[in-house]
Enzyme design. Structure first.
Site, PDB file in Angstrom:
ATOM      1  N   ARG A  90       0.831  -1.203   0.000  1.00 45.12           N
ATOM      2  CA  ARG A  90       0.000   0.000   0.000  1.00 45.12           C
ATOM      3  C   ARG A  90       0.868   1.257   0.000  1.00 45.12           C
ATOM      4  NH1 ARG A  90      -4.824   1.734   4.296  1.00 45.12           N
ATOM      5  NH2 ARG A  90      -5.170   3.793   3.380  1.00 45.12           N
ATOM      6  N   ASN A 144     -10.626  -4.436  -1.450  1.00 46.03           N
ATOM      7  CA  ASN A 144     -10.510  -3.428  -2.508  1.00 46.03           C
ATOM      8  C   ASN A 144      -9.554  -3.858  -3.614  1.00 46.03           C
ATOM      9  OD1 ASN A 144     -12.254  -1.323  -1.662  1.00 46.03           O
ATOM     10  ND2 ASN A 144     -10.802  -0.776  -0.048  1.00 46.03           N
ATOM     11  N   CYS A 164     -19.157  -2.206   0.646  1.00 41.27           N
ATOM     12  CA  CYS A 164     -18.340  -1.047   0.980  1.00 41.27           C
ATOM     13  C   CYS A 164     -19.025  -0.312   2.127  1.00 41.27           C
ATOM     14  CB  CYS A 164     -18.204  -0.137  -0.240  1.00 41.27           C
ATOM     15  SG  CYS A 164     -17.189   1.346   0.029  1.00 41.27           S
ATOM     16  N   HIS A 194     -16.503   3.336  -4.880  1.00 41.40           N
ATOM     17  CA  HIS A 194     -15.621   4.492  -4.699  1.00 41.40           C
ATOM     18  C   HIS A 194     -15.803   5.539  -5.805  1.00 41.40           C
ATOM     19  CE1 HIS A 194     -12.638   2.405  -1.735  1.00 41.40           C
ATOM     20  NE2 HIS A 194     -13.893   2.376  -1.333  1.00 41.40           N
ATOM     21  N   TYR A 244     -14.339   9.966  -2.266  1.00 42.31           N
ATOM     22  CA  TYR A 244     -13.394   9.544  -3.306  1.00 42.31           C
ATOM     23  C   TYR A 244     -13.503  10.411  -4.558  1.00 42.31           C
ATOM     24  CZ  TYR A 244     -12.324   5.431  -0.537  1.00 42.31           C
ATOM     25  OH  TYR A 244     -11.918   4.610   0.477  1.00 42.31           O
TER      26      TYR A 244
END
Length: 421
Positions: A90, A144, A164, A194, A244
């Site tokens: 990440r 995700n 989500c 998102h 987002y």
């Protein structure tokens, strides 16, 4: 009822356990299996999970295993919450795209594609193991990028629904602003994972009065502040975009911010270190307050509601989920995965009708859907050219020089996770 959680060693898991314990009348679990390849983390998380169940008087058993096949055997539902490559991957997703002046984020843009390429093959392997041991089990995907991962699962014929926490977060926020119960709030929630907008906020169900104009008029500053978008933009749109959308509506501003502060991955890694130290305390039998800063707010409530509905034991009849379009948004192919209100039950999730969308939203949805189709193809088949085409198609990239540079960086940073590289 048996549930299995793949990625059970996540620091998220105590949030899920707390929800299972509190909402046991909605979802009566008799056996819960936490599955994770990291035995050390699994022991810490599993110990706290058992103490939470014991404190709240839950009679169900909690077991842990590093053996996926054994863990998912005979499960009625399997929840996926894994992170291939961990926080180290990440951290990379959030940094190397910035070198090209593009958003560094783990679920959208180049970083989101990297995560999809790492994740889809692993998830499909797990799903095949579930199908071999119990073909009737539901797979609930919280991993995700949820839209791409859920599309991969459904395309492969698995019984899957994506989940989500964005919608339930808005539901709770709006309920608090309106001083009403969350269950009274129905969101006209539409888009892709998102990439969603609240086009209506109804009190009392799908046919209730739309109070979104009232919310924006009376609480627009607070809502805009949470989203870190200008109040004037919300007033001009007349809808509430998910946070987002800031990556799209304020791209350059966000890139400048990300380039001058520690990454979210670094913050989360430090939180995880502290949380795991807390989890090791044998006296701890509640989820720590620090966990609320980790992310995933209200995840447990959403997961319980969805699992209960799918397994026929209860749950809300209408829930926001990720499922097949099947004509709901006529400008998308039927096999696209959309995030909308759906009727959820033992048969799965069937989207509720959605009024015609403003081209301002449908155009962006269509473009990102095309990106997601290309991303899934790249995840399934690999190849530098597929990665380049996918990056070129993304509205946050879209220039060939950026796409070419990002292709090289993506492959270089993820080679160990890409069988074809």
């Amino acid at each position: 009822m048996k549930l299995a959680v793949v990625g059970g060693g996540s620091t998220y898991t105590p949030e899920l356990i707390d929800g299972f314990a509190r909402l046991r009348d909605t979802l009566p679990i008799s056996e819960l299996v936490l599955i994770d390849p990291d035995a050390e983390r699994l022991e810490l998380v599993g110990g706290l999970a058992r103490r939470i169940f014991a404190r709240q008087g839950h009679a169900g058993t909690i077991t842990t295993t590093t053996d996926t096949d054994a863990g998912v055997a005979d499960a009625d539902a399997v929840l996926l919450q894994l992170r291939v490559g961990g926080q180290a991957a990440r951290q990379q997703d959030e940094t190397w795209p910035l070198e090209c002046g593009c958003i560094g984020q783990e679920t959208t843009g180049a970083g989101g594609l990297a995560k999809a390429l790492r994740t889809v093959p692993v998830v499909l392997d797990i799903a095949e193991r579930v199908r071999r041991t119990n073909p009737n089990a539901w797979i609930i995907d919280f991993t995700n990028p949820v839209g791409i991962v859920t599309r991969a699962l459904l395309q492969a014929g698995h019984k899957a629904v994506g989940l989500c926490n964005v919608a339930i977060g808005f539901q709770r926020k709006f309920a608090a602003l309106l001083d009403t119960a969350p269950g009274d709030i129905h969101l006209d929630h539409v888009g892709l994972n998102h990439l969603t907008w609240e086009t209506g906020v109804r009190v009392g169900g799908p046919q209730g009065a739309d109070v979104l104009p009232k919310l924006l008029a009376e609480h627009g500053d607070a809502i805009a502040g949470d989203l870190r978008l200008p109040r004037q933009l919300l007033d001009r749109l007349g809808v509430v975009p998910s946070y987002y959308l800031r990556y799209f509506y304020g791209h350059d501003e966000v890139v400048r911010e990300l380039a001058t502060k520690p990454s979210r991955a670094a913050e989360v890694a430090e939180m995880e270190r502290q949380l795991l130290t807390m989890y090791a305390d044998p006296q701890l039998d509640t989820k720590p307050e620090l966990l609320a800063k980790r992310g995933g707010a209200f995840y447990s409530e959403a997961a319980v509601d969805l699992a209960a509905a799918l397994l026929g034991g209860g749950g809300s009849p209408h829930q926001v989920v990720n499922t097949l379009n099947n004509g709901t948004l006529p400008f998308l192919p039927d096999d696209a995965v959309i995030e909308v209100q759906a009727a959820v039950g033992a048969q799965g999730a069937v989207p509720l009708p959605v009024p015609e969308l403003d081209p301002l939203y449908s155009g962006l949805i269509a473009q990102v859907t095309a990106y997601e189709r290309l991303a899934l193809d790249a995840a399934l088949h690999g190849g530098r050219e597929r990665v380049f085409r996918t990056l070129l198609s993304h509205p946050l990239i879209g220039q060939y020089e950026y796409a070419e540079a990002l292709t090289g960086k993506l492959i270089a940073h993820n080679r160990e996770h890409l069988a074809w590289a």
